[in-house]
Structure formats: C-alpha cells, structure tokens
Design a protein around this motif. Structure first.
Motif, mmCIF file in Angstrom:
data_model
loop_
_atom_site.group_PDB
_atom_site.id
_atom_site.type_symbol
_atom_site.label_atom_id
_atom_site.label_comp_id
_atom_site.label_asym_id
_atom_site.label_seq_id
_atom_site.Cartn_x
_atom_site.Cartn_y
_atom_site.Cartn_z
ATOM 1 N N ARG A 136 0.846 -1.186 0.000
ATOM 2 C CA ARG A 136 0.000 0.000 0.000
ATOM 3 C C ARG A 136 0.886 1.241 0.000
ATOM 4 N NH1 ARG A 136 -2.687 -3.546 3.609
ATOM 5 N NH2 ARG A 136 -4.852 -3.987 3.005
ATOM 6 N N SER A 137 0.390 2.265 -0.603
ATOM 7 C CA SER A 137 1.161 3.489 -0.711
ATOM 8 C C SER A 137 1.058 4.301 0.575
ATOM 9 C CB SER A 137 0.667 4.317 -1.892
ATOM 10 O OG SER A 137 1.317 5.569 -1.940
ATOM 11 N N LYS A 138 2.192 4.736 1.104
ATOM 12 C CA LYS A 138 2.252 5.600 2.276
ATOM 13 C C LYS A 138 2.809 6.967 1.911
ATOM 14 C CE LYS A 138 4.815 2.894 4.735
ATOM 15 N NZ LYS A 138 5.570 2.383 5.893
ATOM 16 N N ALA A 139 2.614 7.353 0.659
ATOM 17 C CA ALA A 139 3.211 8.602 0.185
ATOM 18 C C ALA A 139 2.675 9.810 0.957
ATOM 19 C CB ALA A 139 2.952 8.755 -1.318
ATOM 20 N N TRP A 140 1.370 9.816 1.236
ATOM 21 C CA TRP A 140 0.789 10.971 1.929
ATOM 22 C C TRP A 140 1.365 11.118 3.328
ATOM 23 C CZ3 TRP A 140 -2.167 11.792 6.317
ATOM 24 C CH2 TRP A 140 -2.751 13.059 6.437
ATOM 25 N N TRP A 141 1.422 10.033 4.075
ATOM 26 C CA TRP A 141 1.951 10.109 5.432
ATOM 27 C C TRP A 141 3.450 10.402 5.427
ATOM 28 C CZ3 TRP A 141 2.003 11.379 10.070
ATOM 29 C CH2 TRP A 141 2.900 10.856 10.988
ATOM 30 N N ASP A 142 4.187 9.832 4.490
ATOM 31 C CA ASP A 142 5.618 10.134 4.403
ATOM 32 C C ASP A 142 5.841 11.617 4.135
ATOM 33 O OD1 ASP A 142 6.193 7.475 4.837
ATOM 34 O OD2 ASP A 142 6.364 6.985 2.700
ATOM 35 N N GLN A 143 4.963 12.205 3.346
ATOM 36 C CA GLN A 143 5.081 13.630 3.072
ATOM 37 C C GLN A 143 4.753 14.464 4.311
ATOM 38 O OE1 GLN A 143 2.469 14.937 -0.048
ATOM 39 N NE2 GLN A 143 3.368 16.992 -0.163
ATOM 40 N N CYS A 144 3.703 14.070 5.054
ATOM 41 C CA CYS A 144 3.321 14.826 6.252
ATOM 42 C C CYS A 144 4.367 14.700 7.356
ATOM 43 C CB CYS A 144 1.976 14.334 6.777
ATOM 44 S SG CYS A 144 0.573 14.761 5.715
ATOM 45 N N SER A 145 4.988 13.548 7.470
ATOM 46 C CA SER A 145 5.964 13.342 8.532
ATOM 47 C C SER A 145 7.345 13.884 8.207
ATOM 48 C CB SER A 145 6.070 11.838 8.842
ATOM 49 O OG SER A 145 6.475 11.118 7.684
ATOM 50 N N HIS A 146 7.526 14.377 7.006
ATOM 51 C CA HIS A 146 8.829 14.929 6.633
ATOM 52 C C HIS A 146 9.070 16.244 7.375
ATOM 53 C CE1 HIS A 146 12.087 16.493 4.082
ATOM 54 N NE2 HIS A 146 12.294 15.219 3.760
ATOM 55 N N PRO A 147 10.292 16.512 7.832
ATOM 56 C CA PRO A 147 10.565 17.767 8.567
ATOM 57 C C PRO A 147 10.263 19.025 7.775
ATOM 58 C CG PRO A 147 12.353 16.191 8.882
ATOM 59 C CD PRO A 147 11.465 15.607 7.822
ATOM 60 N N ASP A 148 10.337 18.955 6.440
ATOM 61 C CA ASP A 148 10.104 20.140 5.617
ATOM 62 C C ASP A 148 8.631 20.365 5.293
ATOM 63 O OD1 ASP A 148 12.826 20.521 5.601
ATOM 64 O OD2 ASP A 148 13.130 19.439 3.716
ATOM 65 N N PHE A 149 7.754 19.518 5.806
ATOM 66 C CA PHE A 149 6.327 19.698 5.524
ATOM 67 C C PHE A 149 5.845 20.986 6.181
ATOM 68 C CE2 PHE A 149 1.764 18.700 6.106
ATOM 69 C CZ PHE A 149 1.458 18.395 4.783
ATOM 70 N N PRO A 150 5.093 21.838 5.472
ATOM 71 C CA PRO A 150 4.693 23.144 6.023
ATOM 72 C C PRO A 150 3.862 23.004 7.303
ATOM 73 C CG PRO A 150 4.313 23.049 3.648
ATOM 74 C CD PRO A 150 4.649 21.671 4.068
ATOM 75 N N GLU A 151 4.132 23.913 8.236
ATOM 76 C CA GLU A 151 3.415 23.899 9.509
ATOM 77 C C GLU A 151 1.921 24.148 9.315
ATOM 78 O OE1 GLU A 151 2.874 23.680 13.640
ATOM 79 O OE2 GLU A 151 4.733 23.326 12.519
ATOM 80 N N SER A 152 1.579 25.047 8.403
ATOM 81 C CA SER A 152 0.166 25.361 8.187
ATOM 82 C C SER A 152 -0.600 24.161 7.634
ATOM 83 C CB SER A 152 0.037 26.550 7.231
ATOM 84 O OG SER A 152 0.663 26.267 5.985
ATOM 85 N N GLU A 153 0.021 23.398 6.726
ATOM 86 C CA GLU A 153 -0.640 22.227 6.174
ATOM 87 C C GLU A 153 -0.787 21.136 7.233
ATOM 88 O OE1 GLU A 153 -1.993 21.937 3.242
ATOM 89 O OE2 GLU A 153 -1.396 23.954 2.629
ATOM 90 N N PHE A 154 0.223 20.990 8.059
ATOM 91 C CA PHE A 154 0.138 20.005 9.134
ATOM 92 C C PHE A 154 -0.974 20.372 10.123
ATOM 93 C CE2 PHE A 154 1.213 17.911 13.080
ATOM 94 C CZ PHE A 154 1.693 16.678 12.681
ATOM 95 N N ARG A 155 -1.069 21.644 10.457
ATOM 96 C CA ARG A 155 -2.111 22.092 11.380
ATOM 97 C C ARG A 155 -3.501 21.902 10.775
ATOM 98 N NH1 ARG A 155 -1.665 25.689 15.610
ATOM 99 N NH2 ARG A 155 0.429 26.254 14.875
ATOM 100 N N ARG A 156 -3.627 22.104 9.484
ATOM 101 C CA ARG A 156 -4.923 21.937 8.833
ATOM 102 C C ARG A 156 -5.332 20.461 8.801
ATOM 103 N NH1 ARG A 156 -3.680 24.263 4.562
ATOM 104 N NH2 ARG A 156 -4.377 26.343 5.200
ATOM 105 N N ALA A 157 -4.371 19.568 8.698
ATOM 106 C CA ALA A 157 -4.684 18.137 8.627
ATOM 107 C C ALA A 157 -4.967 17.536 9.992
ATOM 108 C CB ALA A 157 -3.531 17.384 7.947
ATOM 109 N N PHE A 158 -4.207 17.945 11.017
ATOM 110 C CA PHE A 158 -4.297 17.308 12.332
ATOM 111 C C PHE A 158 -4.848 18.234 13.420
ATOM 112 C CE2 PHE A 158 -1.026 15.006 9.992
ATOM 113 C CZ PHE A 158 -1.421 13.691 10.190
#
Length: 480
Positions: A136-158
């Motif tokens: 199964r693809s974990k591309a979305w979670w790998d992108q969210c867990s990356h240190p360079d993932f934007p703070e605003s996008e992380f806050r909007r998701a979680f």
C-alpha cells in the motif's frame, strides 16, 4: 476407442465382460497371482492390480506387499472382504509432500510483496518462511511526517501544531510502542498517533484512513481504539481533572472578573453526539428534539462537561442515552455524587435553564420581571456561554463528533473521552483554530425540568447575588 455407458449392460453381459477378462492368455499373471485361481471375477480383477513381473520379484515385493496373513485376515478374505492396508506404501516410502504456492490475485489492486525471514543458524525447524503482505502506498503520510512539511498544512490536517503532536507522541510512547518481530516491522508510534488524530479530526471513514496511511482497514480501526484507550488511561489524569484548591481559587477569581458573581467554580453544559440506532435498547437513545428539528430519525448519547474560565474541561460525564434530559444526566453523574459528599462546598456551577436550581447549581430566572432578575440572567448567561463555546470548539476541532460514527456504542465513551483530553491539551497550549471551525452551531434545546427549584436556600442566595450585581455597578443601565 469409444467407451459406452454402463446402464445398458444387463446381468449376462456384465458377467461375460469379466469372463472374457479372465480368459486372457497371460500365464505370468496366473503364476504370480497372490489370489486363488478359482476366484470370482471380482477377485480376478483385483489380482490384475496386484500382479508383478517375475524378473523384478524382489523390487516389486518391497513396493507392493500384503501384511502378514494372520488368522483373522484369512477369515476376512474367505468372507469376501479384502484387506486394504497392503495397497499403501510404508510411511518412509511415501512421496514427500509438495509445498503449496500462494495464489497471486489478478487485477491492478493485487500487487503483493513477499518478504522472507530466514531461520537463525542455531534455531530449530530451519528453512525460510515467506510472508505475503499487500503493498500500500504511504506517500501521503511520508510527506506529512517529513521535517520540511509546512506547519500550516500540518495544522490543517491534524488540527494542532507539530510541537503539540510530538508532545502527545512522547506521552504515549511508553504505552503504545511495539517491538519489531521476525515477520514484520512494527508500526511507529508517530504513525499510530497520526492515524487516531486524523480520524478524530476529519471523521472520514476507515477506508479513506487506510488509503492515507498505507495500512489495512482493520488495522486502522484497531489503532484508533488503542490510542484512544491510551489517551484515556495515561493522559486523562494529567489534563482532565477537578481543580485542586489553588487552581479553584484562580478559577473563581477569573470568573468573578468576567461576571461579578462570586465563588463560581465552573460552567456546565450537555451536548448530544449522533449515533447509529443501536440494536439493543434503541428507544432509550432516541432523540426527540433532534428528530423534530432535522425531520429525520435521530439517536444520540450525551456528553456533560464542566469547564473553567478558559474553556478547559474539568469534569465530563459521557455515555447516557440521548432520551434523558439534562437534569437526569446530572443526577447520575460523578459530579452530583461529589456534591452529595460535600466536596463542592462554597462553589457554584452555572448552567442553563435545563438544570435545576440547587445548593451548588446556579441557573437563570425562568421569569425576568425585575431588573435584578434580568441583570442576573445576563451575567449568568455569559458564564454559561463559556461552556457552550468550549463544546462548539470541541465539535469543530474533532469532526467525528458532528456526524454518526462507525465506532461501536460500547467503544464510543472511550473515543469521546479522548477527544475531550485532546481538546484540553490544545486549549492549554493555545492551539489556534480556523474561523470556520470555531463557528459550529450546537442544537441542544433546553428542556425545563419538572422540579426546577430544589433548594430554598439556593433561591435566597440567587436573589442576594442579583441585588449585589445591580447595586455594585455590574448592571448595564442601557437595558430598556
């Protein structure tokens, strides 16, 4: 050669068929036949399967032999029955079993990956074991867990910042951390917590959670319940508890600055969470008010909560059926038991008109005929609004509370309790919310209890507070 079906054969033709089979000029077969020569046709047919060449006598006897003919076997053959043990080889002569191969499904979604784990050199039972796992693809979670993932996008998701998320992971790590095994790697703690929080924050069905995080549907469901249970057992005692004396003094002071009412220890409100109609005791969960409002049959469970001046929950009561009124839920709550033991002495809890007036519960006047009554209702409404806005943020932040959920009824109190704990953590850490999330409307109509006044002393105390508000400049003189 064409073979005719057997039904056309009669008794004579059937006997002649075997007679012609007997008369085959095969001397070698008659010589080596272990069955009597004067046997019946059935016995002759059987002897044809037991015949062997004389030149390979030793080899054939080692492969096909009868067991020693005891007296009981001889008697059995005389009676017309034949032993079948001699037709099978000995266990050491049997062919080794053929290993089964895993069937590979067809189609675009049938990609599988095989991982082999070799047995240790010193271990027993040797040989490699193969485990088939659907990729199964974990591309979305790998992108969210990356240190360079934007703070605003992380806050909007979680619905929280990265720092708060990491704080929750560190608190739950000793409980939900799992070890790797020989067959597979354990799911990391951060991914476990993320599955639970994203499910609570979005309310999306488990099949979408599975696609986002690259896990099975049943695995995601198990992780949500596991993490919610860990939050309840580990974090609730730290972040959702009744204030101690020092904290209660601070809460009273903050409420008095807002409303002018002394000794306010909290604001209480009861909301309803929609559920699927339960199979057992369904009428008890039927919500008449929501059914009339939405023109659709509705079932719910109740969540009663007391908050401090900042909207942080200090007490919750979860799980009573939706048909119960607010005052009935209050009677059965641990808060009422605490008050009956005298632990709420010199403390007022402000509620709306759905609660009765008691020695420790302060509610607005049912009739506003006097200025003092109107002023008191205004100030009490400001305090009661603190709890209502806290529940509005709770449901706005955790969207799973806004619609009917897939969680079973017996597991729902744990999930709702986890939502309240996570709400407190976000409130304590000043987690901001989107404007669209804070404006969630609550439709919990008040039902005036039959016995609205249950304490004469409480009536007198409320009148004194109302006069105090009017004569000490807390009243709004602009009222008509």
């Amino acid at each position: 050669m064409e073979v005719s079906p057997f039904p056309f054969l009669n008794h004579e033709s059937f006997a002649s068929l075997f007679t012609s089979f007997q008369e085959q000029p095969d001397q070698k077969r008659q010589k080596t036949d272990p069955v009597n020569s004067d046997s019946t046709p059935f016995r002759d047919i059987l002897s044809s399967f037991l015949s062997f060449d004389e030149d390979d006598n030793t080899k054939s006897q080692s492969q096909f032999q009868f067991q020693s003919q005891s007296q009981s076997q001889s008697q059995t053959m005389t009676d017309g029955f034949y032993p079948i043990d001699g037709f099978f080889q000995e266990p050491d002569q049997k062919d080794p079993p053929r290993p089964k191969r895993a069937r590979t499904p067809n189609g675009p979604d049938a990609n599988v990956s095989a991982t082999a784990s070799e047995a240790s050199a010193n271990g027993g039972g040797g040989g490699a074991r193969r485990l088939w796992v659907k990729s199964r693809s974990k591309a979305w979670w790998d992108q969210c867990s990356h240190p360079d993932f934007p703070e605003s996008e992380f806050r909007r998701a979680f619905k929280m910042s990265k720092s708060t998320f990491e704080f929750i992971c560190s608190e739950l790590d000793p409980v939900i951390n799992k070890k790797d095994t020989m067959l597979r790697l354990a799911i990391p703690v951060r991914q476990r917590v993320a599955v639970c929080i994203w499910r609570l924050a979005t309310g999306e069905p488990l099949r979408l959670v599975s696609k986002k995080f690259g896990l099975g549907i049943s695995t995601c469901h198990k992780l949500v319940l596991e993490v919610c249970g860990a939050i309840k057992s580990v974090m609730m005692s730290k972040f959702l508890n009744w204030p101690d004396e020092e904290r209660m003094t601070r809460v009273k002071r903050e409420f008095e600055l807002v409303s002018g009412i002394p000794n306010l220890g909290g604001s209480i409100y009861t909301t309803h969470v929609p559920i699927i109609a339960p199979k057992v005791n369904g009428p008890a969960y039927f919500n008449k008010r929501h059914t009339e409002r939405n023109q659709k049959t509705s079932y719910s469970i109740t969540v009663q909560g007391v908050v401090d001046s900042k909207g942080v929950f200090t007490d919750v009561c979860i799980g009573w059926p939706g048909s119960m009124s607010d005052d009935k839920v209050l009677e059965k709550s641990a808060l009422s038991q605490r008050a009956s033991r005298g632990l709420l002495k010199d403390i007022w809890i402000v509620g709306n008109g759905g609660y009765p007036l008691m020695d420790w519960v302060l509610v607005p006047y049912a009739q506003q005929n006097l200025w003092t009554q109107r002023v008191f209702n205004e100030k009490a409404g400001e305090v009661e609004r603190v709890a209502k806005e806290a529940f509005s943020r709770l449901k706005g932040r955790w969207s799973c509370l806004q619609k009917r959920t897939e969680v079973k009824l017996q597991d729902l109190p744990v999930v709702l309790g986890a939502c309240c704990v996570l709400h407190n953590i976000c409130e304590m850490r000043n987690e901001a919310m989107e404007p669209s999330e804070t404006g969630f409307d609550l439709f919990d109509d008040e039902i005036v209890p039959e016995n609205a006044v249950r304490s004469v002393d409480a009536m007198r105390a409320r009148d004194q507070i109302a006069h105090h508000l009017l004569h000490h400049s807390f009243a709004d003189t602009g009222l008509p």
